[in-house]
Design a protein around this motif. Structure first.
Motif, PDB file in Angstrom:
ATOM      1  N   LYS A 177       3.911   1.658  -1.119  1.00  0.00           N
ATOM      2  CA  LYS A 177       4.575   1.835  -2.417  1.00  0.00           C
ATOM      3  C   LYS A 177       3.611   2.461  -3.425  1.00  0.00           C
ATOM      4  N   LYS A 178       2.371   2.019  -3.423  1.00  0.00           N
ATOM      5  CA  LYS A 178       1.376   2.596  -4.318  1.00  0.00           C
ATOM      6  C   LYS A 178       1.156   4.076  -3.993  1.00  0.00           C
TER       7      LYS A 178
ATOM      8  N   LYS B  61       0.651  13.478  -5.926  1.00  0.00           N
ATOM      9  CA  LYS B  61       0.955  14.300  -7.104  1.00  0.00           C
ATOM     10  C   LYS B  61       2.126  15.219  -6.744  1.00  0.00           C
ATOM     11  N   TRP B  62       3.324  14.788  -7.085  1.00  0.00           N
ATOM     12  CA  TRP B  62       4.520  15.514  -6.697  1.00  0.00           C
ATOM     13  C   TRP B  62       4.665  16.843  -7.446  1.00  0.00           C
TER      14      TRP B  62
ATOM     15  N   ARG C 271       0.832  -1.206   0.000  1.00  0.00           N
ATOM     16  CA  ARG C 271       0.000   0.000   0.000  1.00  0.00           C
ATOM     17  C   ARG C 271       0.877   1.271   0.000  1.00  0.00           C
TER      18      ARG C 271
ATOM     19  N   CYS D 106      10.047  11.347  -7.330  1.00  0.00           N
ATOM     20  CA  CYS D 106      10.095  10.236  -6.347  1.00  0.00           C
ATOM     21  C   CYS D 106      10.482   8.966  -7.095  1.00  0.00           C
TER      22      CYS D 106
ATOM     23  N   VAL E 291       4.424   6.111  -5.278  1.00  0.00           N
ATOM     24  CA  VAL E 291       4.698   6.102  -6.718  1.00  0.00           C
ATOM     25  C   VAL E 291       3.517   6.637  -7.520  1.00  0.00           C
ATOM     26  N   ARG E 292       2.266   6.379  -7.117  1.00  0.00           N
ATOM     27  CA  ARG E 292       1.112   6.689  -7.949  1.00  0.00           C
ATOM     28  C   ARG E 292       0.179   7.751  -7.355  1.00  0.00           C
ATOM     29  N   ARG E 293      -0.099   7.656  -6.084  1.00  0.00           N
ATOM     30  CA  ARG E 293      -1.166   8.495  -5.525  1.00  0.00           C
ATOM     31  C   ARG E 293      -0.736   9.956  -5.280  1.00  0.00           C
TER      32      ARG E 293
ATOM     33  N   GLN F 256      10.681  12.107 -15.012  1.00  0.00           N
ATOM     34  CA  GLN F 256       9.936  12.315 -13.780  1.00  0.00           C
ATOM     35  C   GLN F 256      10.742  11.704 -12.629  1.00  0.00           C
TER      36      GLN F 256
END
Length: 563
Positions: free
Chosen positions: A474-475, A482-483, A472, A510, A478-480, A507
């Motif tokens: 890691k998700k 918004k850097w 969870r 992160c 990497v994905r959730r 990109q």
């Protein structure tokens, strides 16, 4: 005429006796010389046989009418002498046997003229023979021949043994038993059935295969043969010893159990008797009534140590499909038990489950007579069932503390033998919203590790935890998150300025540097720290034994840059 014959015959016989013929040496061995005998002993058996040596030659000459030759008469005399010698030898052997029997009688303690007396026959109640001391005499089974041929053979063998004659004598001594003589008169033996035991052919095949394998490997089987021969000899010797040992028949005697005398007072009644002034128990008739109470005395149960405790069965992890099936079966069993109790009259049958959909089918005429009242009752029943259902769910629901502990155990996964680790590199952590998400999610997932923010140098995040929590997190990273949400305005301005540039940007806000498994955790809890320089950040990781993570960060290079 008769006188002339006698005068001529006597010198001839004397000459023959004075000059004996030279005996031919036998290649099978020299026959032992017969001992010298007196004339009276030699002539006694001949006289008993009806021979007259003095008139023998005359009788032959007269009976033959002068046709009998003198050499034939001499040959007949020699044969009669040989027979006399053989008879004398038999007499001498018989006398020697009688002397041996007499000497054995004297050595056994019998007086001359007396013989060994017959032993008394003593029998027990079972008909077995006993000696003078009362010991059972072992009896060996005797084979008795019933055929006349076998009886005659036994008699001949016994007579030859007494006389000391050889078994193979005369013409039989020249017979070679190794030569096989085929007699056509013998009938060919009839072939009978030969039954093969179960597994015999398989054993032969196995032996043959083993022999071929050993031959291929070059194994020497001399030692094995010697061992087998020694074992066979030992088995034969043991069998012979067992045959020699005749087990005496044991006498069956009934066992007499010795019983102790019955005491006047049993040990369990002794505490209830009165004592005298010396502390001794009185007669069993005097009972101490004070010790008799209305209470029941129960003995202390003794724990049996021989019984082994059954180990607890290990918990089995079932698949979701198996869990559903198990739950369905248990519910069916419970329902069937209730149905059986209703059939037996133990429980009252439940009222019919009326709903708005089956209203007319269940109630029938009652619903037609007063539909409004019936509908109101049905709606009340439905509402009552819903409330009961919610109450049951609320009763089964865990308290808040237990729910929190259960959720914690779910994320921590302490039963796992290994721990998963993630190492992230962030470009910028100046945004407080990003730092809050990193910190709060790590706490909610019960992860251990650290987040070190070192502006101008590097930013690193190290997390440790169970597989579900790490997945969870890691998700999230990497994905959730918004850097680049704060850089949208700046990016729009840059796009207007650089319209001709079409190369995509990397990109690298992160990046996951390393993901792996460790045996033990390096961090006890989760913490966010700020470092001013690289040395301070390295020292924070070195204190936890995780300095190598900073080395990974320093050596990391994005593989997309090499394309």
């Amino acid at each position: 005429m008769g006188d002339d014959v006698e005068t001529v015959d006597e010198p001839t016989m004397v000459e023959d006796e004075d000059q004996p013929k030279r005996k031919r040496r036998n290649r099978w061995g020299q026959e032992p010389d017969a001992p010298m005998m007196s004339d009276a002993l030699a002539l006694a058996p001949m006289q008993g046989m009806g021979f007259d040596l003095g008139l023998g030659v005359g009788s032959f000459s007269h009976s033959g009418g002068g046709a009998m030759d003198l050499s034939q008469a001499a040959q007949a005399a020699r044969e009669a002498l040989e027979k006399a010698k053989r008879a004398a030898m038999f007499q001498r052997q018989i006398q020697e046997q009688m002397q041996k029997l007499k000497s054995q009688g004297l050595s056994a303690g019998f007086m001359p003229g007396e013989g060994p007396k017959a032993r008394k026959l003593i029998l027990d109640e079972f008909g077995r023979e006993l000696d003078e001391e009362g010991v059972v005499v072992p009896m060996k089974p005797q084979v008795v021949s019933t055929l006349k041929v076998n009886i005659n053979r036994e008699k001949e063998a016994r007579l030859k043994k007494i006389l000391g004659l050889k078994k193979d004598g005369g013409e039989q001594s020249f017979f070679d038993p190794t030569l096989k003589v085929t007699d056509r008169s013998e009938r060919q033996k009839r072939r009978a059935f030969r039954f093969v035991e179960e597994g015999e052919l398989v054993k032969k095949e196995q032996k043959l295969v083993k022999k071929i394998q050993e031959k291929a490997l070059g194994i020497d089987k001399k030692d094995d043969k010697k061992k087998k021969e020694d074992e066979a000899k030992k088995k034969e010797e043991s069998k012979e010893e067992d045959e020699k040992k005749v087990e005496p028949v044991k006498k069956i005697e009934p066992k007499v159990m010795r019983r102790e005398p019955i005491p006047d007072v049993e040990w369990w009644d002794m505490p209830f008797l009165k004592e005298d002034q010396f502390g001794m128990k009185k007669a069993y008739t005097e009972v101490n009534v004070e010790k008799i109470t209305p209470y029941v005395e129960h003995p202390i149960p003794i724990k049996i140590t021989t019984e082994k405790e059954v180990p607890e069965a290990s918990m089995m992890h079932l698949t979701p499909k198996e869990r559903k099936k198990l739950r369905r079966l248990k519910r069916q069993e419970r329902t069937q038990e209730i149905r059986d109790k209703i059939k037996m009259g133990i429980l009252q049958p439940p009222p019919p489950k009326v709903k708005m959909s089956n209203l007319m089918r269940v109630l029938g005429d009652e619903a037609i007579a007063d539909p409004s009242t019936v509908e109101r009752k049905v709606r009340q029943q439905v509402e009552q069932r819903r409330r009961e259902h919610e109450q049951r769910n609320e009763a089964r629901r865990l308290p808040a503390e237990e729910r929190k502990q259960k959720k914690k155990q779910k994320w921590m996964a302490e039963q796992e033998p290994v721990t998963q680790v993630l190492v992230f590199k962030m470009k910028d952590l100046t945004n407080k919203r990003h730092l809050f998400k990193i910190d709060m999610n790590a706490q909610q997932f019960h992860l251990t590790g650290t987040c070190i923010a070192c502006p101008g140098v590097a930013n690193i995040v190290v997390v440790e935890g169970g597989p579900r929590a790490v997945k969870r997190y890691k998700k999230l990273m990497v994905r959730r998150i918004k850097w680049t949400e704060d850089q949208k305005d700046d990016d729009d301005d840059d796009d207007d300025a650089d319209d001709g540039v079409t190369a995509p940007k990397l990109q690298d806000n992160c990046v996951l540097i390393w993901e792996g498994i460790v045996k033990n955790r390096n961090f006890k809890n989760w913490k966010v720290t700020h470092a001013r320089a690289e040395g301070e950040a390295r020292k924070l990781l070195a204190d936890r034994g995780a300095e190598h993570y900073w080395d990974m960060l320093a050596r990391y290079r994005d593989p997309r840059m090499d394309i």
